[in-house]
Design a protein around this motif. Structure first.
Motif, PDB file in Angstrom:
ATOM      1  N   LEU A 122     -24.894 -18.940  -9.124  1.00 13.06           N
ATOM      2  CA  LEU A 122     -23.707 -19.792  -9.218  1.00 13.06           C
ATOM      3  C   LEU A 122     -24.064 -21.202  -9.687  1.00 13.06           C
ATOM      4  O   LEU A 122     -23.250 -21.863 -10.322  1.00 13.06           O
ATOM      5  N   GLN A 123     -25.283 -21.649  -9.392  1.00 15.94           N
ATOM      6  CA  GLN A 123     -25.718 -22.981  -9.810  1.00 15.94           C
ATOM      7  C   GLN A 123     -26.236 -22.990 -11.244  1.00 15.94           C
ATOM      8  O   GLN A 123     -26.198 -24.020 -11.908  1.00 15.94           O
ATOM      9  N   ALA A 153     -14.413 -16.384  -3.204  1.00 13.46           N
ATOM     10  CA  ALA A 153     -13.956 -17.769  -3.352  1.00 13.46           C
ATOM     11  C   ALA A 153     -14.269 -18.337  -4.729  1.00 13.46           C
ATOM     12  O   ALA A 153     -13.569 -19.228  -5.214  1.00 13.46           O
ATOM     13  N   ASN A 154     -15.295 -17.794  -5.374  1.00 21.19           N
ATOM     14  CA  ASN A 154     -15.674 -18.242  -6.717  1.00 21.19           C
ATOM     15  C   ASN A 154     -15.076 -17.367  -7.820  1.00 21.19           C
ATOM     16  O   ASN A 154     -15.463 -17.472  -8.976  1.00 21.19           O
ATOM     17  N   PRO A 179     -21.031 -13.468   4.599  1.00 22.10           N
ATOM     18  CA  PRO A 179     -20.624 -14.780   4.080  1.00 22.10           C
ATOM     19  C   PRO A 179     -20.739 -14.860   2.558  1.00 22.10           C
ATOM     20  O   PRO A 179     -19.904 -15.474   1.897  1.00 22.10           O
ATOM     21  N   ALA A 180     -21.744 -14.203   1.981  1.00 25.94           N
ATOM     22  CA  ALA A 180     -21.919 -14.241   0.528  1.00 25.94           C
ATOM     23  C   ALA A 180     -20.812 -13.476  -0.188  1.00 25.94           C
ATOM     24  O   ALA A 180     -20.396 -13.862  -1.282  1.00 25.94           O
ATOM     25  N   LYS A 181     -20.310 -12.422   0.413  1.00 23.33           N
ATOM     26  CA  LYS A 181     -19.185 -11.694  -0.179  1.00 23.33           C
ATOM     27  C   LYS A 181     -17.966 -12.605  -0.219  1.00 23.33           C
ATOM     28  O   LYS A 181     -17.267 -12.675  -1.232  1.00 23.33           O
ATOM     29  N   ALA A 182     -17.725 -13.334   0.861  1.00 27.28           N
ATOM     30  CA  ALA A 182     -16.611 -14.290   0.890  1.00 27.28           C
ATOM     31  C   ALA A 182     -16.827 -15.391  -0.139  1.00 27.28           C
ATOM     32  O   ALA A 182     -15.878 -15.840  -0.802  1.00 27.28           O
ATOM     33  N   GLN A 183     -18.075 -15.832  -0.297  1.00 28.02           N
ATOM     34  CA  GLN A 183     -18.402 -16.853  -1.290  1.00 28.02           C
ATOM     35  C   GLN A 183     -18.114 -16.348  -2.698  1.00 28.02           C
ATOM     36  O   GLN A 183     -17.579 -17.082  -3.534  1.00 28.02           O
ATOM     37  N   ALA A 184     -18.458 -15.098  -2.964  1.00 21.10           N
ATOM     38  CA  ALA A 184     -18.192 -14.518  -4.279  1.00 21.10           C
ATOM     39  C   ALA A 184     -16.686 -14.496  -4.550  1.00 21.10           C
ATOM     40  O   ALA A 184     -16.238 -14.904  -5.626  1.00 21.10           O
ATOM     41  N   SER A 227     -27.648 -13.057  -1.046  1.00 20.01           N
ATOM     42  CA  SER A 227     -26.872 -14.301  -0.944  1.00 20.01           C
ATOM     43  C   SER A 227     -27.647 -15.475  -1.531  1.00 20.01           C
ATOM     44  O   SER A 227     -27.058 -16.336  -2.195  1.00 20.01           O
ATOM     45  N   ASP A 287     -26.323 -17.639  -4.711  1.00 21.57           N
ATOM     46  CA  ASP A 287     -26.285 -19.112  -4.746  1.00 21.57           C
ATOM     47  C   ASP A 287     -26.957 -19.646  -6.004  1.00 21.57           C
ATOM     48  O   ASP A 287     -26.427 -20.522  -6.683  1.00 21.57           O
TER      49      ASP A 287
END
Length: 124
Positions: free
Chosen positions: A23-24, A48-49, A41-46, A16, A20
């Motif tokens: 992604l930046q 979402a992106n 949470p990082a899977k959900a972040q991926a 994760s 991050d």
């Protein structure tokens, strides 16, 4: 410089943090997909992106569409399974980068400390 097509396997604490950072720093990086079995949470972040969630089989079958796979599960058996899948799909293009390589890259792109998991073995 051509964009490097990247996949990340394992989106726990280290994966994760690496996600991050990726992604930046999108310059010259195309984050094609990630693989994570758990609902982190990082899977959900991926998701979402707009980053595709893929299986190890799918990643291996992508061949030259993936230049580098960052295997960050910390599980030697996952690296072994991935190498076998690459062999079975005749994927000789994609490079598997272990957590050790991810830590080196992290030190070059970030001033923050990468998470450390006590007792975790790194290497290929």
């Amino acid at each position: 410089m051509n964009k490097q097509n990247i996949a990340i396997i394992g989106l726990g604490r280290i994966g994760s943090a690496f996600l991050d950072a990726m992604l930046q720093k999108k310059q010259n990086i195309n984050l094609v997909c990630v693989a994570e079995r758990a609902d982190t949470p990082a899977k959900a972040q991926a998701v979402a992106n707009g980053i595709r969630i893929a299986s190890l089989d799918e990643i291996a079958a992508m061949g030259d569409k993936i230049d580098i796979v960052f295997e960050l599960t910390g599980l030697p058996e996952t690296r072994k399974e991935l190498r076998e899948k690459f062999l079975n799909t005749q994927n000789v293009h994609t490079v598997i980068a272990s957590e050790s390589i991810a830590r080196l890259i992290w030190s070059l792109i970030s001033d923050a400390d990468m998470p450390v998991i006590q007792g975790r073995k790194t290497g290929y």
